[in-house]
Enzyme design. Structure first.
Site, PDB file in Angstrom:
ATOM      1  N   ARG A  59     -10.071-107.459 -11.694  1.00 17.43           N
ATOM      2  CA  ARG A  59      -8.668-107.277 -12.020  1.00 17.43           C
ATOM      3  C   ARG A  59      -8.134-108.302 -13.007  1.00 17.43           C
ATOM      4  O   ARG A  59      -7.560-107.959 -14.041  1.00 17.43           O
ATOM      5  CB  ARG A  59      -7.810-107.488 -10.761  1.00 17.43           C
ATOM      6  CG  ARG A  59      -7.227-106.311 -10.125  1.00 17.43           C
ATOM      7  CD  ARG A  59      -6.899-106.717  -8.685  1.00 17.43           C
ATOM      8  NE  ARG A  59      -8.139-107.212  -8.108  1.00 17.43           N
ATOM      9  CZ  ARG A  59      -9.010-106.434  -7.501  1.00 17.43           C
ATOM     10  NH1 ARG A  59      -8.749-105.180  -7.337  1.00 17.43           N
ATOM     11  NH2 ARG A  59     -10.150-106.917  -7.024  1.00 17.43           N
ATOM     12  N   THR A  60      -8.335-109.583 -12.675  1.00 24.99           N
ATOM     13  CA  THR A  60      -7.709-110.645 -13.462  1.00 24.99           C
ATOM     14  C   THR A  60      -8.224-110.603 -14.899  1.00 24.99           C
ATOM     15  O   THR A  60      -7.469-110.716 -15.858  1.00 24.99           O
ATOM     16  CB  THR A  60      -7.999-112.010 -12.809  1.00 24.99           C
ATOM     17  OG1 THR A  60      -7.555-111.945 -11.455  1.00 24.99           O
ATOM     18  CG2 THR A  60      -7.283-113.135 -13.519  1.00 24.99           C
ATOM     19  N   LYS A  87     -28.081-123.058 -19.830  1.00 24.04           N
ATOM     20  CA  LYS A  87     -29.088-123.927 -20.450  1.00 24.04           C
ATOM     21  C   LYS A  87     -28.693-125.397 -20.338  1.00 24.04           C
ATOM     22  O   LYS A  87     -29.308-126.260 -20.942  1.00 24.04           O
ATOM     23  CB  LYS A  87     -29.255-123.552 -21.926  1.00 24.04           C
ATOM     24  CG  LYS A  87     -29.722-122.136 -22.144  1.00 24.04           C
ATOM     25  CD  LYS A  87     -29.913-121.852 -23.624  1.00 24.04           C
ATOM     26  CE  LYS A  87     -30.204-120.383 -23.858  1.00 24.04           C
ATOM     27  NZ  LYS A  87     -30.130-120.032 -25.280  1.00 24.04           N
ATOM     28  N   ARG A 109     -11.362-118.940 -15.983  1.00 23.73           N
ATOM     29  CA  ARG A 109     -11.608-118.943 -14.531  1.00 23.73           C
ATOM     30  C   ARG A 109     -12.856-119.782 -14.288  1.00 23.73           C
ATOM     31  O   ARG A 109     -13.871-119.595 -14.969  1.00 23.73           O
ATOM     32  CB  ARG A 109     -11.822-117.529 -14.010  1.00 23.73           C
ATOM     33  CG  ARG A 109     -12.293-117.526 -12.565  1.00 23.73           C
ATOM     34  CD  ARG A 109     -12.188-116.188 -11.921  1.00 23.73           C
ATOM     35  NE  ARG A 109     -10.805-115.848 -11.620  1.00 23.73           N
ATOM     36  CZ  ARG A 109     -10.459-114.873 -10.785  1.00 23.73           C
ATOM     37  NH1 ARG A 109     -11.373-114.137 -10.190  1.00 23.73           N
ATOM     38  NH2 ARG A 109      -9.187-114.611 -10.546  1.00 23.73           N
ATOM     39  N   HIS A 137      -4.018-120.289  -8.790  1.00 25.80           N
ATOM     40  CA  HIS A 137      -4.172-119.026  -9.530  1.00 25.80           C
ATOM     41  C   HIS A 137      -2.746-118.640  -9.957  1.00 25.80           C
ATOM     42  O   HIS A 137      -2.142-117.737  -9.393  1.00 25.80           O
ATOM     43  CB  HIS A 137      -4.812-117.985  -8.606  1.00 25.80           C
ATOM     44  CG  HIS A 137      -5.245-116.734  -9.281  1.00 25.80           C
ATOM     45  ND1 HIS A 137      -5.000-116.462 -10.614  1.00 25.80           N
ATOM     46  CD2 HIS A 137      -5.920-115.654  -8.788  1.00 25.80           C
ATOM     47  CE1 HIS A 137      -5.502-115.273 -10.902  1.00 25.80           C
ATOM     48  NE2 HIS A 137      -6.069-114.766  -9.814  1.00 25.80           N
TER      49      HIS A 137
HETATM   50  C1  NCD Z   1      -8.141-113.310  -5.940  1.00 26.76           C
HETATM   51  C2  NCD Z   1      -8.924-114.435  -6.576  1.00 26.76           C
HETATM   52  O1  NCD Z   1      -9.890-114.209  -7.294  1.00 26.76           O
HETATM   53  O2  NCD Z   1      -8.503-115.554  -6.338  1.00 26.76           O
HETATM   54  N1  NCD Z   1      -8.200-112.103  -6.598  1.00 26.76           N
HETATM   55  C3  NCD Z   1      -7.507-111.912  -7.772  1.00 26.76           C
HETATM   56  O3  NCD Z   1      -7.492-112.731  -8.645  1.00 26.76           O
HETATM   57  N2  NCD Z   1      -6.833-110.759  -7.870  1.00 26.76           N
HETATM   58  C4  NCD Z   1      -8.284-113.227  -4.483  1.00 26.76           C
HETATM   59  C5  NCD Z   1      -9.622-112.969  -3.868  1.00 26.76           C
HETATM   60  O4  NCD Z   1     -10.666-113.091  -4.482  1.00 26.76           O
HETATM   61  O5  NCD Z   1      -9.606-112.649  -2.661  1.00 26.76           O
END
Ligand code: NCD
Length: 309
Positions: A59-60, A87, A109, A137
């Protein structure tokens, strides 16, 4: 139009209530744009953004990429699995190599808490934290609050309970900061072992009984148990977790009021939430996903306008 108080979005901890208001007003405009037949604006034609994902995401990652493309930015994607990180290259070297190709903004991320803060101190680009380990987040918390505001009119004064694995959840921490900043009342609910010690210092209350938490709240944000972050067992069995902390239709129907149900995804159907609840009118889970694109467009647009100055 105003401007953000920060040059990076590293966490909700670093931004102000005015920043949140500005992001939401800007997101209102972009939400209107993405509902038009032509879902695009030329605003960021001169900006190049690199999406650096050192940890899994569906999603993100898609949401950021769509947001960037709808602002007409140039986008490059990088995933750790197929890169020279394997590497032995350091994070700063990886990012500086990407930046030397004239990249203006990095959406990252990373499994390590603080990775975004570290990078922002060492490289010359605007950094957006798309999740740093179990830390923050921020765009998820912003889209969550934006979705509460859309459904209930405002966030201030609302009772919000965050249920589940609070200990390992960056969504929980960013939501606590964001909700408190906007004047909501916040409780966390879950097994005692998955609630960080001293969490009350963040201005939240702990409730270990799900029914009592639901009776109190206007909004319940159901989180996934983050098994991938656990090296020991925090509760006896999934079956017991479901019995005590799973949200199902019978429990929801037994309350004498309506509550709004949220989930950041990915859902483990039948664990933290049953399908009939996740797919019901109480749930705004897909609204959250839709709002995520508008909110991320707003964040990127506002940060990019600071680069251009
Ligand atoms: C979350 C995450 O990756 O922190 N999901 C997201 O970004 N929509 C929550 C999760 O992984 O449960």
């Amino acid at each position: 139009m105003g401007e953000l108080s920060v040059n990076h979005l590293l966490g909700i901890k670093y931004i102000t209530k005015e920043d949140v208001d500005l992001i939401f007003e800007t997101a209102d405009h972009f939400k209107e744009v993405i509902n038009r037949p032509i879902k695009k604006v030329p605003s960021l034609r001169d900006i190049t953004i690199a999406n650096l994902f050192f940890e899994n995401s569906t999603r993100t990652r898609l949401s950021f990429e769509l947001a960037e493309k709808r602002l007409s930015a140039d986008v490059v994607n990088f995933s750790a699995a197929s890169s020279s990180v394997k590497k032995g290259e350091t994070l700063i070297d990886t990012v500086n190599n990407i930046l030397s190709m004239k990249v203006d903004m990095v959406v990252m991320r990373h499994p390590n808490p603080g990775a975004g803060v570290f990078l922002s101190q060492h490289v010359n680009a605007s950094i957006v934290n798309a999740g740093d380990g179990a830390h923050e987040h921020p765009t998820q918390a912003l889209l969550d609050s934006y979705s509460i505001r859309e459904r209930l009119g405002e966030v201030a004064g609302k009772n919000v309970v965050i249920v589940g694995d609070i200990l390992h959840s960056r969504v929980a921490l960013s939501n606590i900061f964001a909700l408190k900043l906007q004047g909501a009342n916040v409780k966390v609910c879950g097994p005692q072992t998955l609630i960080p010690k001293h969490i009350e210092k963040l201005g939240v209350e702990v409730e270990t009984n799900l029914r009592r938490a639901l009776e109190w709240c206007d909004v319940a944000n159901m989180l996934r148990v983050q098994n991938e972050r656990m090296d020991i067992s925090y509760f006896p069995s999934t079956r017991e977790y479901v019995q005590q902390f799973g949200l199902n239709k019978a429990l929801l129907d037994s309350l004498d009021k309506e509550i709004t149900i949220m989930h950041p995804g990915p859902i483990n159907r039948g664990v933290e939430i049953t399908s009939d609840v996740a797919d019901s009118d109480h749930a705004i889970i897909l609204d959250q996903v839709q709002n995520g694109v508008a909110v991320r467009m707003a964040v990127i647009y506002l940060l990019a306008s600071k680069i251009k100055q």
